[in-house]
Motif scaffolding. Structure first.
Motif, PDB file in Angstrom:
ATOM      1  N   CYS A  54       3.052  -3.566  11.984  1.00  6.51           N
ATOM      2  CA  CYS A  54       1.692  -4.109  11.113  1.00  6.51           C
ATOM      3  C   CYS A  54       1.541  -3.122  10.152  1.00  6.51           C
ATOM      4  CB  CYS A  54       0.334  -4.594  11.651  1.00  6.51           C
ATOM      5  SG  CYS A  54      -0.678  -3.785  10.947  1.00  6.51           S
ATOM      6  N   PRO A  55       1.375  -2.142   9.600  1.00  7.15           N
ATOM      7  CA  PRO A  55       1.469  -0.998   8.557  1.00  7.15           C
ATOM      8  C   PRO A  55      -0.313  -0.592   8.371  1.00  7.15           C
ATOM      9  CG  PRO A  55       1.653  -2.234   6.686  1.00  7.15           C
ATOM     10  CD  PRO A  55       1.252  -3.475   8.056  1.00  7.15           C
ATOM     11  N   ILE A  56      -1.207  -1.121   8.609  1.00 10.59           N
ATOM     12  CA  ILE A  56      -2.494  -0.738   8.827  1.00 10.59           C
ATOM     13  C   ILE A  56      -3.104  -0.462   9.399  1.00 10.59           C
ATOM     14  CG2 ILE A  56      -4.429  -1.794   7.492  1.00 10.59           C
ATOM     15  CD1 ILE A  56      -2.349  -1.579   5.857  1.00 10.59           C
ATOM     16  N   ASN A  69      -3.151   0.460  16.927  1.00  8.09           N
ATOM     17  CA  ASN A  69      -3.115   1.152  15.974  1.00  8.09           C
ATOM     18  C   ASN A  69      -3.841   1.257  15.529  1.00  8.09           C
ATOM     19  OD1 ASN A  69       0.013   0.697  15.951  1.00  8.09           O
ATOM     20  ND2 ASN A  69      -0.367  -1.284  14.613  1.00  8.09           N
ATOM     21  N   SER A  73      -2.534   6.896  13.673  1.00 10.53           N
ATOM     22  CA  SER A  73      -1.293   6.925  14.183  1.00 10.53           C
ATOM     23  C   SER A  73       0.297   6.626  13.510  1.00 10.53           C
ATOM     24  CB  SER A  73      -1.018   5.672  15.712  1.00 10.53           C
ATOM     25  OG  SER A  73      -1.107   3.947  14.858  1.00 10.53           O
ATOM     26  N   LEU A  74      -0.329   5.749  12.556  1.00 10.48           N
ATOM     27  CA  LEU A  74       1.249   5.281  11.631  1.00 10.48           C
ATOM     28  C   LEU A  74       1.008   6.408  10.113  1.00 10.48           C
ATOM     29  CD1 LEU A  74      -0.190   0.826  12.027  1.00 10.48           C
ATOM     30  CD2 LEU A  74       1.098   2.432  13.093  1.00 10.48           C
ATOM     31  N   THR A  75      -0.046   6.293   9.792  1.00  8.27           N
ATOM     32  CA  THR A  75       0.236   7.396   8.533  1.00  8.27           C
ATOM     33  C   THR A  75       0.420   9.186   8.916  1.00  8.27           C
ATOM     34  OG1 THR A  75      -2.379   7.919   9.000  1.00  8.27           O
ATOM     35  CG2 THR A  75      -1.221   6.008   7.165  1.00  8.27           C
ATOM     36  N   GLY A  76       0.005   9.277  10.243  1.00  4.03           N
ATOM     37  CA  GLY A  76       0.432  10.105  10.918  1.00  4.03           C
ATOM     38  C   GLY A  76      -0.946  11.927   9.845  1.00  4.03           C
ATOM     39  N   ILE A  77      -1.779  11.160   9.513  1.00  2.00           N
ATOM     40  CA  ILE A  77      -3.161  12.066   8.788  1.00  2.00           C
ATOM     41  C   ILE A  77      -3.787  12.019   9.364  1.00  2.00           C
ATOM     42  CG2 ILE A  77      -5.008  11.760   7.045  1.00  2.00           C
ATOM     43  CD1 ILE A  77      -3.288   9.670   4.980  1.00  2.00           C
ATOM     44  N   PRO A  78      -4.846  12.833  10.470  1.00  2.00           N
ATOM     45  CA  PRO A  78      -5.565  13.412  11.285  1.00  2.00           C
ATOM     46  C   PRO A  78      -7.041  12.136  10.610  1.00  2.00           C
ATOM     47  CG  PRO A  78      -4.958  15.501  10.174  1.00  2.00           C
ATOM     48  CD  PRO A  78      -3.779  14.532   9.607  1.00  2.00           C
TER      49      PRO A  78
ATOM     50  N   GLN B  65       7.357   2.738   6.979  1.00  2.00           N
ATOM     51  CA  GLN B  65       7.007   3.680   6.183  1.00  2.00           C
ATOM     52  C   GLN B  65       7.310   5.003   5.359  1.00  2.00           C
ATOM     53  OE1 GLN B  65       3.375   3.153   5.716  1.00  2.00           O
ATOM     54  NE2 GLN B  65       2.891   4.214   4.290  1.00  2.00           N
ATOM     55  N   HIS B  67       6.048   8.574   3.352  1.00  2.00           N
ATOM     56  CA  HIS B  67       4.615   8.968   3.349  1.00  2.00           C
ATOM     57  C   HIS B  67       4.214   9.346   1.949  1.00  2.00           C
ATOM     58  CE1 HIS B  67       3.883  10.427   6.952  1.00  2.00           C
ATOM     59  NE2 HIS B  67       4.615  11.547   7.439  1.00  2.00           N
ATOM     60  N   ARG B  71       0.310   0.709   1.263  1.00  2.00           N
ATOM     61  CA  ARG B  71      -0.051  -0.019   1.597  1.00  2.00           C
ATOM     62  C   ARG B  71      -1.123  -1.028   1.884  1.00  2.00           C
ATOM     63  NH1 ARG B  71       3.945  -2.987   2.699  1.00  2.00           N
ATOM     64  NH2 ARG B  71       3.551  -4.700   0.858  1.00  2.00           N
ATOM     65  N   LYS B  72      -2.217  -0.478   1.455  1.00  2.00           N
ATOM     66  CA  LYS B  72      -3.297  -0.501   1.018  1.00  2.00           C
ATOM     67  C   LYS B  72      -4.031  -1.203  -0.550  1.00  2.00           C
ATOM     68  CE  LYS B  72      -5.729   0.593   5.124  1.00  2.00           C
ATOM     69  NZ  LYS B  72      -6.783   2.258   5.109  1.00  2.00           N
ATOM     70  N   PRO B 182       7.511   8.365   8.822  1.00  2.00           N
ATOM     71  CA  PRO B 182       6.752   8.156  10.097  1.00  2.00           C
ATOM     72  C   PRO B 182       6.878   7.540  10.934  1.00  2.00           C
ATOM     73  CG  PRO B 182       5.221   7.450   7.892  1.00  2.00           C
ATOM     74  CD  PRO B 182       6.406   7.766   7.419  1.00  2.00           C
ATOM     75  N   TRP B 183       7.850   6.002   9.868  1.00  2.00           N
ATOM     76  CA  TRP B 183       8.572   5.404  10.744  1.00  2.00           C
ATOM     77  C   TRP B 183       9.472   3.775  10.494  1.00  2.00           C
ATOM     78  CZ3 TRP B 183       6.894   0.512   9.819  1.00  2.00           C
ATOM     79  CH2 TRP B 183       5.758   0.380   9.303  1.00  2.00           C
ATOM     80  N   ARG B 190       9.000  -0.385  17.233  1.00  2.00           N
ATOM     81  CA  ARG B 190       8.824   0.886  16.227  1.00  2.00           C
ATOM     82  C   ARG B 190       9.524   1.802  16.472  1.00  2.00           C
ATOM     83  NH1 ARG B 190       3.835   0.636  12.256  1.00  2.00           N
ATOM     84  NH2 ARG B 190       2.449  -0.699  14.082  1.00  2.00           N
ATOM     85  N   ARG B 192       9.649   6.164  16.135  1.00  2.00           N
ATOM     86  CA  ARG B 192       9.088   7.428  14.933  1.00  2.00           C
ATOM     87  C   ARG B 192      10.323   8.463  14.767  1.00  2.00           C
ATOM     88  NH1 ARG B 192       3.599   6.323  14.856  1.00  2.00           N
ATOM     89  NH2 ARG B 192       3.358   4.188  16.283  1.00  2.00           N
ATOM     90  N   PHE B 262       0.266   9.828   2.804  1.00  2.00           N
ATOM     91  CA  PHE B 262      -0.075  11.139   3.337  1.00  2.00           C
ATOM     92  C   PHE B 262       0.070  12.099   2.807  1.00  2.00           C
ATOM     93  CE2 PHE B 262       2.657  14.212   5.486  1.00  2.00           C
ATOM     94  CZ  PHE B 262       2.132  14.796   6.925  1.00  2.00           C
ATOM     95  N   MET B 266      -2.812  14.955   2.445  1.00  2.00           N
ATOM     96  CA  MET B 266      -2.644  16.046   3.113  1.00  2.00           C
ATOM     97  C   MET B 266      -2.503  17.219   1.909  1.00  2.00           C
ATOM     98  SD  MET B 266      -2.583  15.326   6.064  1.00  2.00           S
ATOM     99  CE  MET B 266      -1.873  16.795   7.319  1.00  2.00           C
TER     100      MET B 266
END
Lengths: 92, 507
Positions: A54-56, A69, A73-78, B65, B67, B71-72, B182-183, B190, B192, B262, B266
């Motif tokens: 799942c990407p979301i 997730n 945890s998936l995007t790496g964006i804090p 994925q 960066h 996907r949204k 990232p993964w 998954r 990483r 990302f 960022m």
């Protein structure tokens, strides 16, 4: 013991073919998991397949209702960075 | 053999104008390759003026994925890869392709490019190809993939006559890859970090080799990410060329905070046009470069740079009755007419070159004799507004993008595409007058002349104030002829003795 897909799901189909229990099905407004069939992949795989692809972030919850997730945890964006940037965009 | 032929055109950088797969460069390619790309708008810069393409969004799932991807996202006003409004089943896709092919006969190419990865959805993608290979044999099939699942499907791809495959390869070094991906989802886990990047890179390279072995034409796309892989892409270019990739397409990163990616969030910056051009020029020392890419949506329809998807939504195609046998006959006639036009343009060019002393267009070719006169004049960048057919035929006010050419004593060379209606930023900035001019001036940065078919007096004055001379004297002329003619005029009027007065190329 079952996972749940919630409304942030984007209907990308990635999880559906991976489920070893055929518990995932297409539905509106988003895909769903048949709780009676879901085994959380226990005995089949080391990690739950739907949550593994799942990407979301936050779209799949575990039996306790927690995001498998979590944010970041998936995007790496804090998460705090994401919130700050989104607030800035809304303020424009 | 293909490598050797490409090397002939590519050695020693491209200051002489051998970049991009333009007509001259095509002439160096083996017949089998030329036959495959002559009417493929994404593989041939010259063909993209005449032929259209379409993507069908049948592949929603992805197995990695990146960066630069979110996907949204799904916005009808956006034009960037991965974005799509309407997901199709293979049956719906087939119907849409036949409808478009009947109504836009110059559409020669059907691609599956997402919005996820076509090979993370192999059943949907291959079912679409199977149906079309049978029902519309006059349409070329291609797909674009991240490469992770590619080795598993190479034989099916070759068997279905999918003879153009694009692999997005952003790195060959896992340490670099870990900053981009990232993964990945691999062997039911998954994975990483560096390990994920290493697996992805190995699969991409293996897929590339397997496709080349089977005679499938491979294009490599790379996203240029300043400070992450920009220097590294020179090595990528060398390696993929050595393995037999036909064309390398270095594209700029698209990253805005609004996209929620990302890189966008960022604050990773995109490259400036000058940086992109410099890297493309450096990579061109190693191989065929592509500069006309529009980074289009996974459901784009029409000529590159235009999107007619709205004419072919599911509810609209439901109302259409398509007689494909009749459509195929019409398509054939239209393609013959296009080729006759192209032949006539080429013949006119050759005639002009034969009688020409100042700026022979065909000096694009290395072997062409150097012009004796005006060797010293500086190169000039010119922007062109065109709606297709390879001629200057668009009203300035209608231009959503400009093709940029460099004219010099060595000839005319295509530099790239500059979008003037930059990626939608949503909300109040959409369609705002001032924002639009900002975009246009940014797109025209570095250009001294803007050629179009017509232009209003207000915009004319605005351009002049910014050091860009509008020119509508060459309406309906072939683009390269028009650019060369303007350059000659500038030479004759002594305009090229001074250094450029326009702004330097920058972001």
């Amino acid at each position: 013991m079952a996972l749940e897909i919630i409304e942030t799901c984007v209907n990308c189909w990635a999880c559906e073919p991976l489920c070893p229990s055929s518990a995932i099905y297409e539905a509106r407004p988003h895909f769903r998991i048949d709780a009676a069939k879901c085994t959380e992949c226990d005995g089949d795989y080391a990690e739950a397949q739907c949550a593994g692809i799942c990407p979301i972030e936050g779209a799949i919850l575990d039996a306790k209702g927690l995001a498998v997730n979590p944010p970041g945890s998936l995007t790496g964006i804090p998460p705090e960075r994401m919130q700050a940037v989104m607030a800035e965009i809304r303020a424009r | 053999m293909q490598e050797k032929d490409i090397a002939n055109t590519a050695g020693g950088g491209c200051s002489q104008g051998s970049c991009g797969s333009n007509a001259e460069q095509m002439s160096h390619l083996p017949d089998a390759v030329r036959e495959k790309v002559f009417n493929h708008p994404c593989y041939s810069e010259e063909a993209h003026h005449h032929y259209a393409r379409m993507h069908v969004a049948v592949a929603p799932a992805c197995n990695i994925q990146c960066h630069y991807c979110n996907r949204k996202y799904d916005c009808a006003n956006e034009s960037r890869p991965g974005v799509v409004s309407e997901l199709l089943t293979p049956e719906q896709a087939e119907k849409k392709v036949l409808a478009v092919a009947a109504n836009i006969p110059q559409m020669t190419v059907l691609g599956v490019a997402g919005p996820g990865d076509p090979l993370a959805n192999p059943e949907r993608t291959l079912a679409t190809f199977r149906g079309l290979a049978e029902k519309a044999p006059d349409i070329k099939l291609c797909l674009s993939t991240n490469g992770l699942a590619l080795p598993d499907h190479v034989d099916e791809i070759a068997a279905l006559n999918v003879d153009h495959v694009t692999i997005t390869i952003n790195c060959v070094d896992p340490e670099v890859g870990a900053k981009i991906y990232p993964w990945i989802f691999w062997n039911n886990r998954r994975v990483r970090g560096v390990k994920a990047a290493q697996i992805l890179i190995e699969r991409q390279q293996k897929g590339l080799e397997m496709l080349v072995e089977r005679g499938v034409l491979v294009k490599v796309n790379s996203v240029m990410i300043p400070g992450v892989n920009d220097e590294h892409l020179k090595e990528v270019s060398r390696i993929v060329k050595a393995k037999g990739a036909f064309l390398h397409n270095v594209m700029p990163l698209i990253a805005e905070p609004e996209h929620g990616t990302f890189y966008g969030v960022m604050g990773q910056r995109s490259p400036s046009q000058a940086e992109l051009q410099a890297l493309q020029d450096e990579c061109a020392g190693d191989m065929n470069m592509m500069r006309h890419c529009r980074q289009c949506r996974a459901d784009a329809v029409g000529l590159l740079g235009e999107d007619r998807g709205d004419e072919f939504t599911l509810d609209k195609i439901d109302q259409m009755e398509i007689d494909y046998a009749a459509a195929m006959a019409k398509r054939k006639a239209v393609h013959q007419a296009i080729e006759a036009d192209r032949d006539a343009q080429r013949a006119a060019k050759a005639r002009a070159a034969a009688g020409e002393t100042l700026v022979p267009i065909t000096a694009l070719k290395r072997s062409a004799p150097k012009p004796a006169v005006a060797e010293q004049t500086r190169p000039v960048l010119m922007a062109v507004a065109t709606a297709g057919q390879g001629v200057v035929n668009q009203h300035f006010g209608h231009a959503k993008e400009f093709l940029v050419y460099e004219a010099s004593p060595a000839g005319v060379r295509f530099i790239g595409v500059r979008k003037a209606d930059n990626y939608c930023e949503g909300g109040d900035t959409c369609g705002d007058g001032e924002t639009k001019w900002d975009d246009i001036l940014k797109a025209l940065a570095g250009c001294e002349v803007m050629l179009c078919s017509r232009i209003g007096i207000g915009p004319w004055e605005t351009l002049e104030q910014h050091g860009i001379r509008p020119d509508n004297e060459h309406a309906m002329e072939p683009i390269e002829d028009a650019v060369a003619a303007v350059y000659r005029e500038m030479q004759q009027r002594g305009k090229l003795d001074d250094p450029a007065h326009s702004m330097p190329v920058s972001a």
